[in-house]
Design a protein around this motif. Structure first.
Motif, PDB file in Angstrom:
ATOM      1  N   VAL A  82       0.857  -1.181   0.000  1.00 47.62           N
ATOM      2  CA  VAL A  82       0.000   0.000   0.000  1.00 47.62           C
ATOM      3  C   VAL A  82       0.895   1.234   0.000  1.00 47.62           C
ATOM      4  N   ARG A  83       0.628   2.145  -0.925  1.00 49.48           N
ATOM      5  CA  ARG A  83       1.450   3.353  -1.022  1.00 49.48           C
ATOM      6  C   ARG A  83       0.543   4.578  -0.980  1.00 49.48           C
ATOM      7  N   PRO A  84       1.074   5.720  -0.514  1.00 46.41           N
ATOM      8  CA  PRO A  84       0.269   6.945  -0.475  1.00 46.41           C
ATOM      9  C   PRO A  84       0.283   7.673  -1.817  1.00 46.41           C
ATOM     10  N   VAL A  85      -0.887   8.133  -2.255  1.00 44.53           N
ATOM     11  CA  VAL A  85      -1.006   8.973  -3.451  1.00 44.53           C
ATOM     12  C   VAL A  85      -1.803  10.211  -3.062  1.00 44.53           C
ATOM     13  N   LYS A  86      -1.169  11.365  -3.182  1.00 46.31           N
ATOM     14  CA  LYS A  86      -1.806  12.612  -2.744  1.00 46.31           C
ATOM     15  C   LYS A  86      -2.925  13.035  -3.681  1.00 46.31           C
ATOM     16  N   GLY A  87      -4.020  13.514  -3.085  1.00 44.42           N
ATOM     17  CA  GLY A  87      -5.117  14.091  -3.859  1.00 44.42           C
ATOM     18  C   GLY A  87      -5.545  15.409  -3.242  1.00 44.42           C
ATOM     19  N   GLU A  88      -5.593  16.461  -4.054  1.00 42.78           N
ATOM     20  CA  GLU A  88      -6.038  17.788  -3.596  1.00 42.78           C
ATOM     21  C   GLU A  88      -7.486  18.012  -4.022  1.00 42.78           C
ATOM     22  N   ILE A  89      -8.265  18.658  -3.166  1.00 43.51           N
ATOM     23  CA  ILE A  89      -9.662  18.973  -3.485  1.00 43.51           C
ATOM     24  C   ILE A  89      -9.972  20.422  -3.107  1.00 43.51           C
ATOM     25  N   LEU A  90     -11.043  20.932  -3.691  1.00 42.29           N
ATOM     26  CA  LEU A  90     -11.559  22.258  -3.358  1.00 42.29           C
ATOM     27  C   LEU A  90     -12.986  22.099  -2.862  1.00 42.29           C
ATOM     28  N   ARG A  91     -13.350  22.848  -1.860  1.00 42.62           N
ATOM     29  CA  ARG A  91     -14.744  22.927  -1.403  1.00 42.62           C
ATOM     30  C   ARG A  91     -15.242  24.329  -1.725  1.00 42.62           C
ATOM     31  N   LEU A  92     -16.289  24.398  -2.528  1.00 42.13           N
ATOM     32  CA  LEU A  92     -16.834  25.668  -2.986  1.00 42.13           C
ATOM     33  C   LEU A  92     -18.223  25.876  -2.406  1.00 42.13           C
ATOM     34  N   GLU A 124       4.547  11.249   1.597  1.00 45.85           N
ATOM     35  CA  GLU A 124       3.642  11.654   2.673  1.00 45.85           C
ATOM     36  C   GLU A 124       3.253  13.128   2.612  1.00 45.85           C
ATOM     37  N   ASP A 125       3.562  13.806   1.513  1.00 52.09           N
ATOM     38  CA  ASP A 125       3.273  15.232   1.377  1.00 52.09           C
ATOM     39  C   ASP A 125       1.762  15.476   1.324  1.00 52.09           C
ATOM     40  N   THR A 126       1.270  16.348   2.192  1.00 51.49           N
ATOM     41  CA  THR A 126      -0.150  16.714   2.176  1.00 51.49           C
ATOM     42  C   THR A 126      -0.339  18.222   2.029  1.00 51.49           C
ATOM     43  N   ALA A 142      -5.851  18.490   1.137  1.00 51.90           N
ATOM     44  CA  ALA A 142      -5.189  17.369   0.474  1.00 51.90           C
ATOM     45  C   ALA A 142      -5.176  16.177   1.416  1.00 51.90           C
ATOM     46  N   GLY A 143      -5.336  14.999   0.855  1.00 52.64           N
ATOM     47  CA  GLY A 143      -5.274  13.763   1.629  1.00 52.64           C
ATOM     48  C   GLY A 143      -4.449  12.728   0.905  1.00 52.64           C
ATOM     49  N   LEU A 144      -4.187  11.627   1.578  1.00 54.91           N
ATOM     50  CA  LEU A 144      -3.374  10.558   1.016  1.00 54.91           C
ATOM     51  C   LEU A 144      -4.232   9.326   0.773  1.00 54.91           C
ATOM     52  N   ARG A 145      -4.393   8.972  -0.488  1.00 58.00           N
ATOM     53  CA  ARG A 145      -5.130   7.757  -0.828  1.00 58.00           C
ATOM     54  C   ARG A 145      -4.236   6.537  -0.576  1.00 58.00           C
ATOM     55  N   PRO A 146      -4.735   5.501   0.091  1.00 59.12           N
ATOM     56  CA  PRO A 146      -3.939   4.279   0.283  1.00 59.12           C
ATOM     57  C   PRO A 146      -4.137   3.332  -0.902  1.00 59.12           C
ATOM     58  N   MET A 147      -3.236   3.386  -1.871  1.00 52.58           N
ATOM     59  CA  MET A 147      -3.401   2.667  -3.129  1.00 52.58           C
ATOM     60  C   MET A 147      -2.744   1.292  -3.087  1.00 52.58           C
ATOM     61  N   SER A 148      -3.411   0.316  -3.691  1.00 55.32           N
ATOM     62  CA  SER A 148      -2.829  -1.005  -3.897  1.00 55.32           C
ATOM     63  C   SER A 148      -2.343  -1.106  -5.345  1.00 55.32           C
ATOM     64  N   PRO A 149      -1.496  -2.092  -5.663  1.00 54.25           N
ATOM     65  CA  PRO A 149      -0.963  -2.183  -7.033  1.00 54.25           C
ATOM     66  C   PRO A 149      -2.014  -2.431  -8.098  1.00 54.25           C
ATOM     67  N   ASP A 150      -3.117  -3.123  -7.764  1.00 55.10           N
ATOM     68  CA  ASP A 150      -4.121  -3.473  -8.767  1.00 55.10           C
ATOM     69  C   ASP A 150      -5.435  -2.716  -8.590  1.00 55.10           C
TER      70      ASP A 150
END
Length: 362
Positions: A203-213, A256-258, A289-297
């Motif tokens: 499991v690896r972290p993948v950063k995702g940024e979002i906006l709340r409007l 781990e950058d958020t 921004a949060g960290l998605r816990p991604m699997s290889p598949d």
């Protein structure tokens, strides 16, 4: 005799596991120094396995669809227990702005039909009638009427209330050693931190940024459906909320950058505006921004890895969608009767994790 389970992780999946386990008769403690935070707090809340499907990812589609099927009963039960209003959209609309995107939509629609899901392709006129705030240049759209979205923050509030009412205990103790926990069973549902708790967990972290409007008076209202599209090769989605729209999400392999970046905000605003021009008149209320816990598949990792430890890891960008399936799968593992719908999500598909399961089965 009382059976005890320690759940490591207080996000949507960890809380759901704790709630369902308590309902099944377990004495449950959740270990998390910051309950209801992390990726669950930042998420868009889409329940969209069909819209996110892609030819060849049959197992990912099946797991997501199995969880989507559980969501109406799961959500209504939580709403009744907590008083929260969870559901925020009625269907998903994936849009195409050019010929290449339109070809992709047709390909996805054809593949979904082979999997037993017939979705409607909408023309320009039908798109304008369904969602008049969208850009007039959109040429084709794929409507998934059975999909929805939930307010992720209302969800974790509701789960916190439900777990407390079910007798779940909470401790702010940060777990670093699974073996040190004094419980009959341990569930690792710690998002990206799960890889530090179970060696070899992919499991690896993948950063995702979002906006709340936030919506402002006199501005076009938010769409009633979740809107998905691609702009300059970047995926973007607009998820309605009671007070506005959530726009997401970037995707960066950045450890781990958020931190939210200027470029991320710029691209999200520009891409969202290409789908819905009036969005520029909304109030930019929050960036996160949060960290998605991604699997290889791209499948979650759900199942037993030792006689004491069960995993609920690797949900990736679909953590909210997969919440009810994950909870059911984990509670089934705790009872010794694995859930058939989660078979493809078993840890034994990965070398090193499956070996421990073989030892348990012997």
């Amino acid at each position: 005799m009382s059976r005890t389970v320690a759940v490591i992780g207080g996000g949507a999946i960890g809380l759901s596991v704790a709630w369902r386990a308590a309902q099944a008769g377990w004495t449950v403690t959740v270990h998390d120094p910051a309950v209801a935070s992390g990726a669950s707090w930042v998420a868009g809340g889409m329940l969209a396995p069909l819209s996110e499907g892609w030819p060849g990812e049959d197992a990912v589609l099946a797991a997501g669809a199995a969880s989507l099927q559980r969501w109406p009963d799961f959500g209504r039960e939580l709403e009744a227990l907590s008083g929260e209003s969870l559901f925020t959209s009625d269907g998903s609309l994936t849009v195409a702005r050019d010929a290449a995107d339109a070809a992709d939509l047709r390909r996805v629609a054809e593949w979904l039909e082979t999997q037993g899901y017939r979705l409607d392709l909408l023309s320009r006129a039908e798109i304008r009638a369904a969602e008049p705030s969208l850009a007039p240049g959109i040429r084709l759209a794929l409507l998934a009427a059975t999909e929805s979205a939930v307010d992720n923050r209302a969800l974790v509030r509701a789960l916190r209330r439900a777990t407390v009412d079910a007798g779940v205990a909470f401790t702010p103790q940060a777990v670093t050693d699974v073996d040190a926990l004094d419980a009959d069973q341990v569930v690792i549902a710690a998002g990206t931190a799960a890889a530090r708790l179970w060696p070899g967990l992919p499991v690896r972290p993948v950063k995702g940024e979002i906006l709340r409007l936030h919506h402002r008076p006199g501005v076009a209202p938010a769409p009633t459906r979740t809107i998905r599209g691609s702009v300059h090769g970047r995926p973007v989605y607009l998820v309605p909320r009671g007070d506005g729209i959530v726009v997401g999400a970037t995707q960066h392999e950045s450890g781990e950058d958020t931190q939210v970046t200027v470029a991320g905000v710029r691209d999200l605003i520009a891409d969202a505006g290409a789908l819905m021009p009036s969005i520029g008149e909304y109030e930019l209320y929050e960036t996160a921004a949060g960290l998605r816990p991604m699997s290889p598949d791209n499948l979650p990792i759900l199942g037993r890895v030792s006689d004491k430890v069960v995993l609920a890891a690797g949900a990736g960008r679909n953590g909210i969608l997969l919440t009810p399936l994950s909870a059911d799968a984990v509670v089934a593992e705790l009872s010794g009767t694995p859930l058939a719908e989660a078979k493809t999500c078993s840890p034994d598909r990965f070398d090193g994790l499956g070996a421990s399961i073989d030892r348990v089965r012997k």
